[in-house]
Design a protein around this motif. Structure first.
Motif, mmCIF file in Angstrom:
data_model
loop_
_atom_site.group_PDB
_atom_site.id
_atom_site.type_symbol
_atom_site.label_atom_id
_atom_site.label_comp_id
_atom_site.label_asym_id
_atom_site.label_seq_id
_atom_site.Cartn_x
_atom_site.Cartn_y
_atom_site.Cartn_z
ATOM 1 N N HIS A 96 0.826 -1.207 0.000
ATOM 2 C CA HIS A 96 0.000 0.000 0.000
ATOM 3 C C HIS A 96 0.862 1.259 0.000
ATOM 4 N N LEU A 97 1.878 1.271 0.853
ATOM 5 C CA LEU A 97 2.661 2.482 1.020
ATOM 6 C C LEU A 97 3.511 2.783 -0.217
ATOM 7 N N ALA A 98 4.126 1.764 -0.807
ATOM 8 C CA ALA A 98 4.953 1.987 -1.990
ATOM 9 C C ALA A 98 4.125 2.501 -3.153
ATOM 10 N N ASP A 99 2.909 1.987 -3.291
ATOM 11 C CA ASP A 99 2.022 2.447 -4.361
ATOM 12 C C ASP A 99 1.580 3.888 -4.110
ATOM 13 N N LEU A 100 1.280 4.213 -2.850
ATOM 14 C CA LEU A 100 0.882 5.570 -2.514
ATOM 15 C C LEU A 100 2.022 6.547 -2.766
ATOM 16 N N ARG A 101 3.243 6.184 -2.420
ATOM 17 C CA ARG A 101 4.370 7.096 -2.630
ATOM 18 C C ARG A 101 4.565 7.368 -4.121
ATOM 19 N N ALA A 102 4.350 6.362 -4.966
ATOM 20 C CA ALA A 102 4.453 6.581 -6.405
ATOM 21 C C ALA A 102 3.401 7.588 -6.870
ATOM 22 N N ALA A 103 2.186 7.470 -6.336
ATOM 23 C CA ALA A 103 1.116 8.401 -6.709
ATOM 24 C C ALA A 103 1.412 9.810 -6.229
ATOM 25 N N VAL A 104 1.916 9.932 -5.000
ATOM 26 C CA VAL A 104 2.246 11.249 -4.456
ATOM 27 C C VAL A 104 3.341 11.905 -5.305
ATOM 28 N N GLY A 105 4.301 11.110 -5.755
ATOM 29 C CA GLY A 105 5.361 11.652 -6.592
ATOM 30 C C GLY A 105 4.830 12.173 -7.916
ATOM 31 N N ARG A 106 3.884 11.454 -8.517
ATOM 32 C CA ARG A 106 3.302 11.910 -9.782
ATOM 33 C C ARG A 106 2.482 13.181 -9.597
ATOM 34 N N ARG A 107 1.812 13.282 -8.441
ATOM 35 C CA ARG A 107 0.923 14.425 -8.207
ATOM 36 C C ARG A 107 1.666 15.649 -7.690
ATOM 37 N N SER A 108 2.952 15.506 -7.423
ATOM 38 C CA SER A 108 3.766 16.615 -6.931
ATOM 39 C C SER A 108 3.161 17.180 -5.641
ATOM 40 N N TRP A 109 2.768 18.471 -5.617
ATOM 41 C CA TRP A 109 2.262 19.096 -4.399
ATOM 42 C C TRP A 109 0.745 19.144 -4.381
ATOM 43 N N PRO A 166 -2.867 19.020 -3.200
ATOM 44 C CA PRO A 166 -3.370 19.149 -1.822
ATOM 45 C C PRO A 166 -3.984 17.859 -1.280
ATOM 46 N N ALA A 167 -4.715 17.121 -2.115
ATOM 47 C CA ALA A 167 -5.345 15.888 -1.631
ATOM 48 C C ALA A 167 -4.303 14.860 -1.217
ATOM 49 N N ALA A 168 -3.238 14.732 -2.008
ATOM 50 C CA ALA A 168 -2.177 13.781 -1.675
ATOM 51 C C ALA A 168 -1.453 14.210 -0.405
ATOM 52 N N THR A 169 -1.155 15.503 -0.300
ATOM 53 C CA THR A 169 -0.458 16.005 0.885
ATOM 54 C C THR A 169 -1.293 15.811 2.143
ATOM 55 N N ARG A 170 -2.593 16.082 2.050
ATOM 56 C CA ARG A 170 -3.476 15.940 3.204
ATOM 57 C C ARG A 170 -3.565 14.491 3.652
ATOM 58 N N LEU A 171 -3.648 13.564 2.694
ATOM 59 C CA LEU A 171 -3.737 12.148 3.046
ATOM 60 C C LEU A 171 -2.476 11.685 3.761
ATOM 61 N N VAL A 172 -1.311 12.046 3.239
ATOM 62 C CA VAL A 172 -0.057 11.626 3.860
ATOM 63 C C VAL A 172 0.079 12.223 5.260
ATOM 64 N N GLU A 173 -0.275 13.480 5.420
ATOM 65 C CA GLU A 173 -0.183 14.115 6.740
ATOM 66 C C GLU A 173 -1.085 13.415 7.745
ATOM 67 N N GLU A 226 10.268 3.566 -0.204
ATOM 68 C CA GLU A 226 9.979 2.513 -1.174
ATOM 69 C C GLU A 226 8.909 3.005 -2.158
ATOM 70 N N VAL A 227 9.149 2.783 -3.445
ATOM 71 C CA VAL A 227 8.236 3.254 -4.486
ATOM 72 C C VAL A 227 7.975 2.114 -5.461
ATOM 73 N N ALA A 228 6.709 1.779 -5.672
ATOM 74 C CA ALA A 228 6.360 0.734 -6.632
ATOM 75 C C ALA A 228 4.881 0.831 -6.963
ATOM 76 N N VAL A 229 4.572 1.106 -8.215
ATOM 77 C CA VAL A 229 3.181 1.120 -8.651
ATOM 78 C C VAL A 229 2.632 -0.301 -8.594
ATOM 79 N N ARG A 230 1.479 -0.444 -7.991
ATOM 80 C CA ARG A 230 0.880 -1.767 -7.873
ATOM 81 C C ARG A 230 0.281 -2.185 -9.209
ATOM 82 N N ARG A 231 0.804 -3.258 -9.786
ATOM 83 C CA ARG A 231 0.312 -3.750 -11.066
ATOM 84 C C ARG A 231 -0.276 -5.158 -10.965
#
Length: 286
Positions: free
Chosen positions: A182-195, A197-204, A221-226
């Motif tokens: 879950h976390l590696a997939d989320l980090r990949a998404a956060v990286g694509r979305r840059s700053w 607000p929804a991604a930042t709020r979820l991580v916080e 750890e970064v890995a898109v879930r495929r």
């Protein structure tokens, strides 16, 4: 951080060919009777992009400086580039492409039709941040319906780390594996979305709610879930082994999750039984 360098020769060729494809009238320019240049003139591109003609000419001659992201955005607009060509322009110039447009919570008609066309296969549409956006009947029977829950309540990552009961449907020995997935997939998404607000709020919120999440987040750890294998312990039909196949939508921020029977298992029989017994109260962690 990946170090990116400008490819001046390829950038010059890309600019020239893109310029030649734009019709002057499409850019709001008047076409005179003596015009021989296919597409736009160099000076016209410079004018449309708000830069000096000398600066642009040097770019097309593969001898100019590295343009800034702001300058590339202006060139993309002047050359009427689509999103994919715009991203290519940034990469050739040695810059990361701008954050992609997101489809948001609105699920396209094509994906909704596909969900309904798979009556025997649990399937659901999720955002790249883990929000469950739509489910077919089999997914609701197996995992429980969470699409109507607001904000982070329908987010599988949030439920996994912030709601201990969400893990009850999974073997205890596999909890760490699912946490990292879950976390590696989320980090990949956060990286694509840059700053975003929804991604930042979820991580916080996750960092405030879960010490486990905070510790794993520091591992980067970064890995898109495929694709993956999972086991769901259903309260009626018992343990169900599943192959998870993730199909990404072109926008990148929505994906279709298909849960299919692995070869050599009795999952197909259990899913058939589930179709008969219907929906049971069940918590969905992911």
């Amino acid at each position: 951080m990946i170090h990116m360098t400008i490819d001046r020769r390829e950038l010059a060729d890309f600019l020239r060919r893109s310029r030649e494809r734009v019709r002057p009238q499409d850019a709001g320019l008047t076409v005179g009777p003596r015009r021989r240049t296919p597409g736009l003139r160099r000076e016209e591109v410079a004018q449309l992009a708000g830069m000096s003609a000398d600066y642009y000419i040097r770019l097309e001659q593969a001898r100019g400086p590295q343009p800034s992201p702001q300058m590339l955005s202006a060139l993309a607009r002047a050359l009427r580039l689509g999103d994919d060509a715009r991203d290519r322009l940034h990469l050739l110039a040695g810059h990361r492409p701008p954050a992609a447009r997101v489809a948001g919570d609105q699920v396209g008609a094509g994906l909704l039709h596909l969900l309904d066309a798979l009556p025997g296969t649990p399937a659901q549409v999720l955002s790249d941040l883990g929000d469950v956006l739509a489910q077919n009947e089999m997914a609701r029977n197996l995992l429980g319906g969470v699409c109507t829950v607001s904000e982070h309540g329908r987010n599988v990552v949030w439920r996994w780390f912030a709601d201990p009961s969400a893990r009850d449907a999974y073997p205890a020995g596999e909890h760490e594996q699912y946490s990292r997935l879950h976390l590696a997939d989320l980090r990949a998404a956060v990286g694509r979305r840059s700053w975003d607000p929804a991604a930042t709020r979820l991580v916080e919120r996750l960092r405030e709610a879960s010490a486990e999440f905070t510790a794993l987040w520091k591992l980067h750890e970064v890995a898109v879930r495929r694709h993956s294998r999972m086991r769901v312990i259903h309260p009626v039909v018992g343990p169900v082994d599943l192959d998870c196949q993730v199909l990404l939508a072109p926008e990148g921020d929505q994906r279709l999750l298909l849960l299919t029977p692995p070869p050599g298992t009795d999952t197909a029989d259990r899913l058939n039984l589930l179709r008969v017994v219907g929906t049971e109260q069940f918590t969905q962690p992911g």
